[in-house]
Scaffold this motif. Structure first.
Motif, short mmCIF file in Angstrom:
data_model
loop_
_atom_site.label_atom_id
_atom_site.label_comp_id
_atom_site.label_asym_id
_atom_site.label_seq_id
_atom_site.Cartn_x
_atom_site.Cartn_y
_atom_site.Cartn_z
N UNK A 1 14.64 0.73 6.37
CA UNK A 1 13.80 1.94 6.39
C UNK A 1 13.63 2.56 5.01
N UNK A 2 14.55 2.24 4.10
CA UNK A 2 14.46 2.77 2.74
C UNK A 2 13.64 1.87 1.82
N UNK B 1 4.85 -3.70 8.30
CA UNK B 1 5.67 -2.71 7.59
C UNK B 1 6.78 -2.19 8.48
N UNK B 2 7.87 -1.77 7.88
CA UNK B 2 8.99 -1.23 8.65
C UNK B 2 8.54 -0.02 9.44
N UNK B 3 9.16 0.18 10.60
CA UNK B 3 8.82 1.32 11.44
C UNK B 3 8.87 2.61 10.64
N UNK B 4 7.82 3.39 10.77
CA UNK B 4 7.75 4.67 10.09
C UNK B 4 7.15 4.60 8.71
N UNK B 5 6.88 3.39 8.20
CA UNK B 5 6.28 3.27 6.88
C UNK B 5 4.79 3.01 7.01
N UNK B 6 4.04 3.36 5.97
CA UNK B 6 2.59 3.25 6.02
C UNK B 6 2.14 1.80 5.94
N UNK B 7 0.92 1.57 6.43
CA UNK B 7 0.33 0.24 6.33
C UNK B 7 0.24 -0.43 7.68
N UNK B 8 -0.83 -1.20 7.89
CA UNK B 8 -1.00 -1.91 9.13
C UNK B 8 -0.53 -3.35 9.00
N UNK B 9 -0.38 -4.01 10.15
CA UNK B 9 0.04 -5.41 10.16
C UNK B 9 -1.07 -6.30 9.62
N UNK B 10 -0.67 -7.40 8.98
CA UNK B 10 -1.61 -8.34 8.37
C UNK B 10 -1.34 -9.73 8.93
N UNK B 11 -2.36 -10.36 9.50
CA UNK B 11 -2.22 -11.72 10.01
C UNK B 11 -2.36 -12.72 8.88
N UNK B 12 -1.64 -13.84 8.99
CA UNK B 12 -1.66 -14.85 7.94
C UNK B 12 -1.34 -16.21 8.55
N UNK B 13 -1.34 -17.24 7.71
CA UNK B 13 -1.07 -18.61 8.11
C UNK B 13 0.05 -19.16 7.22
N UNK C 1 6.51 -5.79 -1.12
CA UNK C 1 5.84 -4.51 -0.90
C UNK C 1 6.44 -3.74 0.27
N UNK C 2 7.48 -4.31 0.89
CA UNK C 2 8.15 -3.60 1.98
C UNK C 2 7.77 -4.07 3.37
#
Length: 355
Positions: free
Chosen positions: A215-216, A79-91, A105-106
């Motif tokens: 950021x928006x 997620x963009x700096x300052x926005x909610x949510x954690x990083x998600x690993x993928x393939x 979803x941003x």
């Protein structure tokens, strides 16, 4: 195209066919990645659309130029700096459709240029290229900065649609991670002013084909491959031409004792103490910003809140005396910075762990 690289060394999966591309609602190949700086960013007109479309052709081109096997390419949705949510690993092979969903979803979409069985530094088994970025100069200046630094012409670049262009030099043959770490440090020495946080064996770089989310929560446009030369370089070339790292001198001052500091924080405090105090106006803001972010990550890893890291940095380089506002800097980003950044800078000043 050169053979692709995979940690498991299996045969490469075929690329996505047109049917699957259509099922994923991603675009077929629309460009060849030879965009010049005068070309208009294709994604800007889509900024206000409710549904963002990921350019799979650009994403595959990004992998092809590095020589990666899509089955073994790690992605991360951040997620963009300052926005909610954690990083998600993928393939890449399995999750390109999910990448588009999370882009909507941003989330920013990143890929790992180096090869590994996972996204941790210790998971990396082979390093494919050198990369670098600047974010304090114009896009036009970034497109030619390699000349001013006396570097060879990059294999390709990625125009992120943010403030930076990512420059890549791809190796003819992947190299060992230990050898790569030294080369990247030497590349940063050859390119003063580059983003010092853009390092680490498991570093994630913004993926071409995905939208840059600001950021928006809106799209600035699609990140795209540009200025492709296709040049590949022997690692030995860089070992012969890049400036040598200065010899590391031990920390000159006697390390302070922290008798009242909990044991799991003592190592962190001692490492920070070996780094010189920040000097206002010295042009080291980005360096100390990254040190602060690394300090926050190190504290978090030991179970301490951000406020603990802020207090440690205030004791080290006080906001009022050193020309910065530590709480504000602490909360301005740093999601991609890990504890290793703090210890990396400490080692540059002679710190050694006694564990």
């Amino acid at each position: 195209m050169a053979d692709t690289i995979c940690a498991s060394q299996g045969p490469r999966n075929p690329r996505l066919g047109e049917v699957l591309l259509a099922e994923q609602c991603v675009t077929a190949r629309l460009s060849t990645g030879t965009t010049e700086k005068s070309s208009p960013p294709r994604g800007r007109r889509a900024r206000k659309r409710a549904h963002l479309v990921l350019d799979a052709a650009q994403a595959h081109l990004h992998l092809d130029l590095i020589g990666l096997d899509e089955r073994c390419t790690n992605l991360r949705f951040i997620p963009h700096k300052g926005r909610r949510g954690g990083a998600i690993n993928a393939n890449f092979s399995r999750d390109l459709e999910r990448a588009q969903e999370h882009n909507n979803k941003g989330f920013g979409i990143y890929l790992q240029p180096n090869v590994g069985n996972g996204t941790k530094a210790d998971d990396v088994t082979a390093c494919t290229c050198l990369f670098i970025e600047f974010d304090h100069m114009s896009i036009e200046e970034q497109l030619v900065i390699w000349r001013e630094c006396g570097l060879p012409e990059p294999t390709f670049m990625v125009l992120t649609q943010g403030r930076s262009v990512h420059l890549y030099w791809v190796f003819t043959v992947p190299i060992e991670p230990e050898r790569w770490v030294v080369l990247l440090d030497r590349l940063h020495l050859a390119a003063p002013g580059c983003d010092q946080s853009c390092k680490g064996k498991n570093r994630m770089m913004r993926m071409a084909g995905a939208h840059y989310i600001n950021a928006d929560g809106e799209s600035n446009g699609v990140s795209e491959v540009i200025n492709v030369t296709g040049y590949r370089y022997d690692a030995a070339f860089f070992e012969e031409t890049l400036p040598l790292l200065p010899s590391r001198q031990p920390c000159n001052r006697a390390p302070r004792k922290f008798p009242r500091t909990p044991g799991n924080l003592r190592k962190i405090a001692e490492a920070l103490d070996c780094i010189p105090r920040r000097v206002e106006g010295s042009g080291t803001y980005s360096e100390y910003r990254n040190i602060l972010w690394g300090l926050i990550a190190a504290c978090a890893e030991e179970g301490y809140r951000e406020e603990v890291a802020i207090d440690l940095m205030e004791a080290h380089s006080p906001s009022r005396e050193c020309g910065w506002h530590i709480p504000q800097v602490a909360r301005s980003g740093g999601e991609q910075i890990g504890p290793g950044t703090l210890f990396h800078y400490a080692k540059q000043h002679g710190w050694r762990s006694h564990e």
